[in-house]
Design a protein around this motif. Structure first.
Motif, mmCIF file in Angstrom:
data_model
loop_
_atom_site.group_PDB
_atom_site.id
_atom_site.type_symbol
_atom_site.label_atom_id
_atom_site.label_comp_id
_atom_site.label_asym_id
_atom_site.label_seq_id
_atom_site.Cartn_x
_atom_site.Cartn_y
_atom_site.Cartn_z
ATOM 1 N N ASP A 10 0.850 -1.191 0.000
ATOM 2 C CA ASP A 10 0.000 0.000 0.000
ATOM 3 C C ASP A 10 0.886 1.242 0.000
ATOM 4 N N PHE A 11 0.292 2.381 -0.404
ATOM 5 C CA PHE A 11 1.077 3.607 -0.448
ATOM 6 C C PHE A 11 0.188 4.796 -0.130
ATOM 7 N N TYR A 12 0.829 5.939 0.121
ATOM 8 C CA TYR A 12 0.103 7.129 0.567
ATOM 9 C C TYR A 12 -0.280 8.090 -0.565
ATOM 10 N N LYS A 13 0.035 7.745 -1.805
ATOM 11 C CA LYS A 13 -0.363 8.595 -2.919
ATOM 12 C C LYS A 13 -0.796 7.722 -4.087
ATOM 13 N N PRO A 14 -1.610 8.248 -5.002
ATOM 14 C CA PRO A 14 -2.031 7.432 -6.139
ATOM 15 C C PRO A 14 -0.851 7.089 -7.039
ATOM 16 N N VAL A 15 -0.873 5.879 -7.559
ATOM 17 C CA VAL A 15 0.199 5.386 -8.421
ATOM 18 C C VAL A 15 -0.419 4.849 -9.694
ATOM 19 N N ALA A 16 0.076 5.294 -10.825
ATOM 20 C CA ALA A 16 -0.477 4.876 -12.113
ATOM 21 C C ALA A 16 -0.300 3.381 -12.331
ATOM 22 N N ASP A 17 -1.321 2.760 -12.890
ATOM 23 C CA ASP A 17 -1.273 1.343 -13.229
ATOM 24 C C ASP A 17 -0.485 1.182 -14.523
ATOM 25 N N PRO A 18 0.662 0.491 -14.514
ATOM 26 C CA PRO A 18 1.466 0.356 -15.737
ATOM 27 C C PRO A 18 0.797 -0.486 -16.816
ATOM 28 N N VAL A 19 -0.215 -1.258 -16.420
ATOM 29 C CA VAL A 19 -0.916 -2.121 -17.383
ATOM 30 C C VAL A 19 -2.039 -1.372 -18.091
ATOM 31 N N ASP A 20 -2.684 -0.442 -17.385
ATOM 32 C CA ASP A 20 -3.812 0.305 -17.936
ATOM 33 C C ASP A 20 -3.661 1.780 -17.563
ATOM 34 N N ALA A 21 -3.352 2.607 -18.542
ATOM 35 C CA ALA A 21 -3.088 4.027 -18.299
ATOM 36 C C ALA A 21 -4.302 4.768 -17.753
ATOM 37 N N LYS A 22 -5.491 4.196 -17.908
ATOM 38 C CA LYS A 22 -6.704 4.849 -17.415
ATOM 39 C C LYS A 22 -6.978 4.535 -15.947
ATOM 40 N N LYS A 23 -6.164 3.666 -15.362
ATOM 41 C CA LYS A 23 -6.394 3.248 -13.984
ATOM 42 C C LYS A 23 -5.217 3.656 -13.106
ATOM 43 N N GLU A 24 -5.460 3.631 -11.808
ATOM 44 C CA GLU A 24 -4.399 3.912 -10.845
ATOM 45 C C GLU A 24 -4.643 3.115 -9.574
ATOM 46 N N PHE A 25 -3.575 2.892 -8.854
ATOM 47 C CA PHE A 25 -3.677 2.258 -7.547
ATOM 48 C C PHE A 25 -3.877 3.368 -6.528
ATOM 49 N N ARG A 26 -5.014 3.375 -5.878
ATOM 50 C CA ARG A 26 -5.392 4.482 -5.017
ATOM 51 C C ARG A 26 -4.681 4.412 -3.664
ATOM 52 N N PRO A 27 -4.412 5.558 -3.050
ATOM 53 C CA PRO A 27 -3.781 5.578 -1.723
ATOM 54 C C PRO A 27 -4.718 5.014 -0.665
ATOM 55 N N THR A 28 -4.151 4.403 0.359
ATOM 56 C CA THR A 28 -4.958 3.811 1.419
ATOM 57 C C THR A 28 -4.694 4.447 2.784
ATOM 58 N N PHE A 29 -3.712 5.335 2.856
ATOM 59 C CA PHE A 29 -3.453 6.065 4.102
ATOM 60 C C PHE A 29 -2.822 7.399 3.735
ATOM 61 N N VAL A 30 -2.670 8.279 4.706
ATOM 62 C CA VAL A 30 -2.168 9.612 4.418
ATOM 63 C C VAL A 30 -0.644 9.652 4.455
ATOM 64 N N LYS A 31 -0.100 10.629 3.788
ATOM 65 C CA LYS A 31 1.349 10.802 3.726
ATOM 66 C C LYS A 31 1.890 11.205 5.093
ATOM 67 N N PRO A 32 2.919 10.516 5.583
ATOM 68 C CA PRO A 32 3.534 10.943 6.854
ATOM 69 C C PRO A 32 4.043 12.377 6.746
ATOM 70 N N GLU A 33 4.134 13.041 7.873
ATOM 71 C CA GLU A 33 4.520 14.450 7.866
ATOM 72 C C GLU A 33 5.884 14.671 8.503
ATOM 73 N N GLY A 34 6.537 15.744 8.077
ATOM 74 C CA GLY A 34 7.735 16.256 8.736
ATOM 75 C C GLY A 34 8.848 15.247 8.913
ATOM 76 N N ASP A 35 9.357 15.186 10.153
ATOM 77 C CA ASP A 35 10.487 14.319 10.454
ATOM 78 C C ASP A 35 10.164 12.846 10.239
ATOM 79 N N LEU A 36 8.893 12.482 10.421
ATOM 80 C CA LEU A 36 8.492 11.090 10.228
ATOM 81 C C LEU A 36 8.673 10.671 8.770
ATOM 82 N N LEU A 37 8.288 11.547 7.853
ATOM 83 C CA LEU A 37 8.464 11.250 6.435
ATOM 84 C C LEU A 37 9.952 11.203 6.077
ATOM 85 N N THR A 38 10.713 12.136 6.601
ATOM 86 C CA THR A 38 12.154 12.148 6.335
ATOM 87 C C THR A 38 12.802 10.855 6.809
ATOM 88 N N LYS A 39 12.403 10.417 7.978
ATOM 89 C CA LYS A 39 12.952 9.178 8.534
ATOM 90 C C LYS A 39 12.591 7.992 7.663
#
Length: 283
Positions: A181-210
């Motif tokens: 799973d990931f925190y941002k949408p990711v394009a489906d390499p098999v079908d350009a019209k589709k994407e793998f949707r995010p399932t949680f939010v992006k970590p913030e600040g020092d947590l993301l850096t870590k």
């Protein structure tokens, strides 16, 4: 006045489960502070009211009623810190696959997984139990906090990736097998019209850096696994767009949707440990 270190030794001496060796099931008495619904919701981006509605038993959960399966190598000694391998299974058993035990023991890793924490249970429970395992095992054993890893397979792999990225202050890295799973949408390499949707939010600040620069992540998937396209696409975004510097992709030749064999797992564990060994002073 008793020092903190002496007090910890006294507590451990009084706990019959402290430094226990072998494979066994155990129940805990305390939850990790981050297992609280408010904290889980903040890091995952959940609406607390919706979680309460969908998982009505979550806030009243008694951790002492849950069971965790633990595997402590015979070579463990309280005088030496071992790593901790937290397993999120897709099934009901919390024990890691038996064929992995030798590889884990060879790398001085204690394994733990919650029972009744498979794909049929809500993700809030599964994330919380992974945190609870760390909270309690680090009190019972000498654990190297730089070697606390999370892993899972299939739905467990997806949950493990949420844990490894959103709780990089607790986990030093993870192996995400057969699902990611990931925190941002990711394009489906098999079908350009589709994407793998995010399932949680992006970590913030020092947590993301870590998570990006210090944590070690292994994205692992079988060559024939139906989750291979999403796992590979997420890895590409992590390494090329999101600037994750210690992320490795492992594709197992000829394998479908199944956990890694012991040899492949061992190599992935070595990848997680490699930055620590590289950082040691040269003799």
């Amino acid at each position: 006045m008793i020092s903190c270190s002496c007090l910890l030794l006294i507590v451990l001496a009084q706990d019959p489960d402290a430094h226990r060796i072998g494979n066994f099931s155990i129940s805990f008495k305390e939850r990790h502070p981050l297992s609280a619904l408010k904290e889980l919701s903040r890091r995952q981006g959940w609406n607390m009211a919706e979680v309460r509605k969908n998982e009505p038993g979550l806030e009243g959960l008694k951790i002492e009623d849950e069971s965790f399966d633990v595997a402590v190598p015979e070579t463990y000694s309280r005088e030496k810190s071992f790593g901790l391998f937290v397993w999120i299974s897709p099934g009901d058993s919390g024990m890691v696959p038996r064929e992995w035990l030798e590889a884990l023991a060879a790398r001085e890793l204690i394994a733990v997984g919650a029972a009744n924490s498979g794909n049929s249970r809500g993700v809030a429970y599964r994330i919380g139990f992974a945190l609870d395992a760390v909270h309690n095992l680090t009190r019972l054993y000498s654990i190297d906090k730089k070697r606390i890893y999370v892993s899972g397979f299939s739905g467990g792999g997806r949950t493990a990736s949420r844990v490894g990225l959103a709780f990089a202050d607790i986990f030093a890295g993870g192996i995400y097998q057969g699902g990611m799973d990931f925190y941002k949408p990711v394009a489906d390499p098999v079908d350009a019209k589709k994407e793998f949707r995010p399932t949680f939010v992006k970590p913030e600040g020092d947590l993301l850096t870590k998570a990006r620069t210090e944590s070690r992540h292994v994205v692992m998937v079988g060559q024939e696994d139906f989750n291979r396209p999403s796992s590979k696409a997420i890895f590409d975004v992590m390494s090329k767009q999101e600037r994750f510097t210690r992320t490795t992709y492992v594709e197992i030749p000829g394998k479908g949707h199944e956990p890694a064999d012991a040899e492949t797992l061992g190599k992935a564990l070595d990848t997680l440990d490699a930055p620590l060994k590289d950082a040691r002073p040269k003799k």
